[in-house]
Each structure stands twice: as structure tokens, then as C-alpha cells.
Design an enzyme around this catalytic site. Sequence first.
Site, short mmCIF file in Angstrom:
data_model
loop_
_atom_site.label_atom_id
_atom_site.label_comp_id
_atom_site.label_asym_id
_atom_site.label_seq_id
_atom_site.Cartn_x
_atom_site.Cartn_y
_atom_site.Cartn_z
N ILE A 87 0.67 -1.09 -0.08
CA ILE A 87 0.05 -0.19 -0.02
C ILE A 87 0.83 1.25 -0.04
CG2 ILE A 87 -1.62 -1.37 1.12
CD1 ILE A 87 -1.12 0.40 3.76
N GLU A 88 2.08 1.06 0.31
CA GLU A 88 3.06 2.29 0.29
C GLU A 88 3.40 2.65 -1.05
OE1 GLU A 88 4.24 4.56 2.29
OE2 GLU A 88 3.34 3.84 4.23
N SER A 89 4.05 1.62 -1.71
CA SER A 89 4.81 1.80 -3.18
C SER A 89 4.14 0.65 -4.14
CB SER A 89 6.16 1.66 -2.98
OG SER A 89 6.35 0.37 -2.58
#
Length: 373
Positions: A87-89
Site C-alpha cells: 500500500i506504500e509503493s
Amino acid sequence: MLLALMFLPTNPALALGGWQSIPWLGIVPPLLPPEARTRIAAEKQLLLAHKGYLENRLQQAQPLIRLIGQEVDKRRLPALLILLPVIESGYRLDVVSPKGAAGVWQLMPATATRYGVPQTTSYDGRLSLPIATHAALTYLSDLSKQFNGDWLLALAAYNCGENRVKGALQDAQQASYWQLPLPDETKRYVPRLLALAELIQSAERHGLNLPAWQEGDELVAREYTGPLWLSDLAHRGNWPLARLELLNPAFRKAWLPAGMSYTLLLPRDQAKRLDKKPPRPVKPGIDTTPIPALLPLQSLSDPLLISHVAPLYGDGEGVDLSPRAVMPNKGDVLDSGARAPVGLEARPLLLPIGKQPTTEMIRKPAGKAGHSG
């Protein structure tokens, strides 16, 4: 050689059992408040709407997921952290956000500096999977200690900052993440991560096809001391330079000066070749070989990224789960028969050995990539 050794398996059950043997929800309290279940269910429904895309993303990233899983296991940290880069990258190595966060863990420059990550004009350790993982997991461990072992608060702090969470705790006069006055993105951050973990924990029930845990190249970390040429490393490892660059976007120049060691991520076969034929320090020179530009995070049409979502939870007004509510205006992402979002097929994470990227596979984003506020 610490970083070169950090990705050795420590728990054979993790490697052999794979996805289904991992306790993804080990930190989740058995009884969650109704509001928590509602928010997790909303995020789960959104992820299922893009199930095909999620499957593709996990398959491409599996070698990286496996490496991070080994380090999480070695530190005896919650398995849930393995999913955080999704979900970050989107598990991309070469992305940078408008606020200056970079790499698979989206580390900000100040946080990276605090945890000893090198950042120079020629080498940005935030873009190195081994170095960034070491820093991010140490930071997350510290956050857990700050919040007395409450991993939901630690995860919220990773998203919006520990001071923001501490202020919210003081304002709310209670310690439940689910009731805190936090930014909209942070309110969705933990539920989305828990929803992803629930889907993976019960993949068969949700019709989610997970890749084999051992799928893809076996990657290892190696350290070499400058001065070095990237082209010399590729030549000695009998490896296309473009592939070396894809796995090592931390190298921002083709020439790496003396005075520091550099960590490389390599397939094991190439690492063995370099072990037998290590690079030699070479004289400095001028190399005009262009380094692939970083991808601006905001240019990606990725439904998994927390930074791409609009507020999902209203005040008694229901939940908007339509793709238009959570996708940028670069085009919808469909599960099959549609073009892939920019950043997925446009720049694959890992290419088969010997396969050179084409101009269609590596695109240069319009404008100058970099840190913008």
C-alpha cells in the site's frame, strides 16, 4: 557485511509453507469494535474489485516479498509488515512521492537520515531494498515501543508521524486507534492493511490466486567498495546493465565514487559470478550513460496505493466504493482484458534473465522526476 547477510532465511517453515503458513493477522485483537469491522470490510470490498491487479502485483513482487519476509521473520516482527510496501509503493523500488518519500518503504529524507541511510547525489539508500528495509523495520520497531506495543498506533504513526498520533491521543483522551482524530489517509491506512491481510489469510475463500512463495529469482545482497562503474559490475556479472539498474535504482549515477560501500541486489547466479570475479577499483572518468528516471508516485494509476485514495468513510453518509471514488483520472484499472496501469507493465519489477527491457517496458515520465513538496 551485515547488509550482505541480512536476507538469509531463518525459519524454514516460512519458506516452505509460504503464504498460508504465515500468521498475517497475529497482531489484530480478537474482538474489534463494529466501526473497525465496517472500515476493514469497506477496504476489503475495494481490494476485491481489483483482485486481478492485486494478483499481478504480488506475482511480480514475489522475490522482494520473500526477502522482506525473511528479515521480518528474523526480527520476530509481525508478519503484517511484509504487506506494508503493497500500500506504500506497490512494491516498486524506483518511486518518489510529491513530498519526497522514496523507495519501496516510502522513507522521508529526515527519517532515512535518522536511521543511517546514505543519501548522496550518486547513491540514495532509500531506493535500495536491503538498506531501506533495515531502516524501515527498525523505525517500525521503535514506533511499537513508543506506543507500548500497540502496532495499530505504530502503523498509523508510520503513515502520518509519531507526533501527529501522540497529539491525537492527547486530544481524544483515549488510546484506541479506531477513535482517534487522524488524517483521512491515516484512517484508511490500517484498515486497508488489515483488509489485505484478511484476503491473503483466506485467499481460497475469496478466490485470490497467490503466487508460489518461491516464485521468481532468488535475490541476494552484496556490498562493494567504490570507486565503481555500473557497466563494469554488469559486465563482470554477465548481466544486462538495464537489469542491474532495475533492481538497484539507488544508484543515481553510472560512476560510484570512492569513500563508501555500496549495497547491490542481485540474482544469486550473478552474485556468484561477481564473487569469483569481484569488481576492481577503477579510475574516475566521464560516463554519459543515462540512469533511468524515478517514477513519480502520483503518475501511477494503482488502486492499491494508500496515497491515491479519496476519503472513504463519511459521517453517517455511507461508504463510496466506486472505482471513480478511489482512482486518479489516468484511467480505470480492470481485472482482465484491459491495459495495465502505468508503472506495472510499463516498468516491470523483475525481468527474466537475459531479457532486455524495451522502450515500451521502460518509459521516462513526462517532466523532471524528483522531490516536490
